[in-house]
Motif scaffolding. Sequence first.
Motif: not given
Length: 152
Positions: A74-78
């Motif tokens: 799971a890869i999170l970016s803003e």
Amino acid sequence: MGLANFPSPEIAIKCGIVVIPEPCPEPVCVTMNGCESTLEFDAGYISLNSLGRILKADVTLMNVCPNRRVALAAILSELDCEGREYQRGIKILTIPAHDSGRCADVTVRCIRFVLPEELSPHGGSGMCHERSFRLRFIANYIDLGFECCTLD
């Protein structure tokens, strides 16, 4: 071979890193006169410290074969207001095999990310700003059931 590349005995080797995330708060001095049993005092304004959010995500892996573990990222970016992305975290999980006898959807619950407000594109100016995120998922089987041929 000489010891020229090794640190001298006088140099201390640090085995750990110490982080102090918040300084001690500045004191506010208050004095009560003799014989006073009560005192009303306004301490002024204080700021909230170490603000942040926790994002909790669920995802369903579709048609997972029985008896096969899955690796899940799971890869999170803003996103900022101009659509630029900033990395915020990655979770790598091993999803246990199921034994239902046929392919089944497997729901993975409660993948959590900690999001300090100081990383906000708004500059950590409190919790009053909206923050936008993107989550990407990558999944693949771990157990293949494949073996190379041997010459036995």
